[in-house]
Design an enzyme around this catalytic site. Sequence first.
Site, PDB file in Angstrom:
ATOM      1  N   ASP A  24       0.907  -1.089  -0.241  1.00  0.00           N
ATOM      2  CA  ASP A  24      -0.003  -0.013  -0.042  1.00  0.00           C
ATOM      3  C   ASP A  24       0.776   1.231  -0.073  1.00  0.00           C
ATOM      4  O   ASP A  24       1.958   1.157   0.811  1.00  0.00           O
ATOM      5  CB  ASP A  24      -0.822   0.047   1.188  1.00  0.00           C
ATOM      6  N   GLU A 203     -10.625  -2.215   4.132  1.00  0.00           N
ATOM      7  CA  GLU A 203      -9.143  -1.617   4.582  1.00  0.00           C
ATOM      8  C   GLU A 203      -9.207  -0.038   3.968  1.00  0.00           C
ATOM      9  O   GLU A 203      -9.757   0.250   3.033  1.00  0.00           O
ATOM     10  CB  GLU A 203      -8.248  -2.632   3.947  1.00  0.00           C
TER      11      GLU A 203
HETATM   12  C1  FRU Z   1      -4.107  -3.686   2.771  1.00  0.00           C
HETATM   13  C2  FRU Z   1      -3.386  -3.843   4.001  1.00  0.00           C
HETATM   14  C3  FRU Z   1      -3.777  -3.004   5.067  1.00  0.00           C
HETATM   15  C4  FRU Z   1      -2.599  -3.069   6.013  1.00  0.00           C
HETATM   16  C5  FRU Z   1      -1.476  -3.447   5.156  1.00  0.00           C
HETATM   17  C6  FRU Z   1      -0.400  -4.291   5.712  1.00  0.00           C
HETATM   18  O1  FRU Z   1      -3.400  -4.143   1.659  1.00  0.00           O
HETATM   19  O2  FRU Z   1      -3.803  -5.122   4.423  1.00  0.00           O
HETATM   20  O3  FRU Z   1      -5.060  -3.296   5.708  1.00  0.00           O
HETATM   21  O4  FRU Z   1      -2.556  -2.001   6.913  1.00  0.00           O
HETATM   22  O5  FRU Z   1      -2.044  -3.869   4.009  1.00  0.00           O
HETATM   23  O6  FRU Z   1       0.655  -4.326   4.971  1.00  0.00           O
END
Ligand code: FRU
Length: 502
Positions: A24, A203
Amino acid sequence: GKVCPSEPFRPHVHFTPRALWMNDPNGLVYAAGEWHLFYQFNPVSDVPGNISWGHAVSPDLVRWTELTGEGNPAIPYDGDTELIFSGSAVVDQDNTSGLGTPENPPMVAIYTSANATKQAQSLAFSLDNGRSWTKYEGNPVLDEEQKEFRDPKVQWHTPTRRWLMAVALADDRKVRFYSSPDLKEWTQLSEFGPMGAVEGQYECPDLFPLPVDGDLERLKWVLVVNVNPGGLQGGSSAQYFVGDFDGERFVADDQDPKAVRWLDYGKDYYAAVSWVGAPDGKRYMIGWMSNWQYAAKTPTSPWRNAMSVPRVMSLRSRPDGGVDLLQEPVPALASTLHRTAEPIMTAATLNVSAGGAAVVANGCDGAFLLEVTVSLVDGATGATVLVRAAEDGSSGTGIVWDSEKGELAVDRRKSGLVDFSADFPGVHGAPLPYASLADGKLRLTVLVDEGSVEVFADGGRVAITDIVFPDKERKAVVLRAGGAGGAEGERGSVVFADVRVV
Ligand code: FRU
C-alpha cells in the site's frame, strides 16, 4: 516516448522500489515543494513481512526519488511486537501535537501498530521533511483493544477546526470516524457501514471533498473503502461512496446497502488513497498496482510491485441528477513522456473495415500514452486496441469495446507471462452503455508502461488498471475493427480518430 529498459518489467513512469517488497501507498502528504509517497515495505525481502514504511519524494508526482532501501526503512518494524501497517501523514502546521516547535512544525505519521493479537493507532514524527523519524513515546494513541482495526487516514477538517480520522474496523466492515485537537487524544464521532461490497475486509478508508462540475459551492464527499477479498475481479478492489459529511457523520446519497461503485474495474488497483495538502487544491489519488491474490508471485526481480500513475479526481454531474467520479493521469505524465522522446504518432485518423486491423505503431516498448477517439460506423458493434502486441495481432493486451454488451474490457489472457498464478489471466470488464456516450464516440486514454496498462475511458468515468508481463517482441499497437468475438459476422467499419501516441 520510447526508452530502453534495463530490467524486465521495470516501469519508467510508475514508482517501484529499487529492490524488495512493496504494498500500500501510505503517508501521502505534500510539504515544502515535495510530494511524499510512503509505502508498506519489507526492508529485508521481496515477499510480505517485517512491514515498515519506505519513502520516496517527487517534484511532480511522476519522477520519484527513493530515500530508503534495504535495511533502512523510514519507520522500522520492531521484531514481532510492532509491524508498521498502513496509515497517513500530515504537516501539523500549528504544532497542535507539541511534537515540533512553532518555528519547525512537525510532519506526523499516523500508522497502525500491528502484532498477532492487536492493532492500534500510533504516531511518529519528523522535523526534517520526513528524512528521519521518531516514534512517539506515548504510543499507541488510539487503542480500542481490537484485533482488526487499522489504516488511519487523518486530515485537518477546517470547518470544525480539528483533526479528523477515518479508520477501518476491517472484520466488521465499518469505517469509524474520530476527531482530535492534537493528534494524541481521539474521540469517536460516528460509524459507516457495512455497505456496498462487504464480502471481504474493509481496509484503507479515505474521505475527501470534491466540487461538482468544479463549483466550490457544491461540495460532495467521497468515501473510498478498499476491500479484500471480494473485489470485482476477485481478490482486492477499491469501492467508493458519494455523499455528504457534516463534520461528524458521512451519509451516502445512495442508501441501497447493496449498490457498489467500483473505483477501477481492473484487477490491480488497491489500497487507493489520496494526498493531503495539494497546493492547487486538487485531489490526487494513487493505488497499489497489484492484487493480494498473486502479489507475492509476480515475475519481477529484485523488487516486487509498483504504484499506479497518480490520478486527478473530479466529479461531473449527470443528466439524471447523479454524479460521476472521474479520474485522469496527472498532467506531468504527458510532459515527462514528451521530454523523454519525440511523439510516436500525432493526430492520425484511420478507417478500418469490419474484421480488419491496422498496425499504427511499432517499437513501443517503453512507456507511452495512447489517445484515440473510436466511432462505430454502418452497423459495426465493436473495436479493439491491442497494445504490447505481436504485429499480426495474435497476442497482446486487448482493450475491447463491445457496444452490444455495453462493456469495455481489458483482456490480458494473451498478454505475455500469465501462468505464475491461476488468478492472473482473465478479462476485466466495465459497464459502458452505448447510450451513456454523449456523441456515440468512445474516447480512450491508455497509459502503457513496462508492466502495466491503465485505461481511462470517456473522460475518466471508467478506469481499468491491469498489470501485464509481455515479452520484448511484443511492441506493436494494433487497431482492430471488431470486439471480443471473431471477425465473423462483423459489419461496417470503425474510425479511429485523433490517434496520438507520445
Ligand atoms: C491492505 C493492508 C492494510 C494493512 C497493510 C499491511 O493491503 O492489508 O489493511 O495495513 O496492507 O501491509
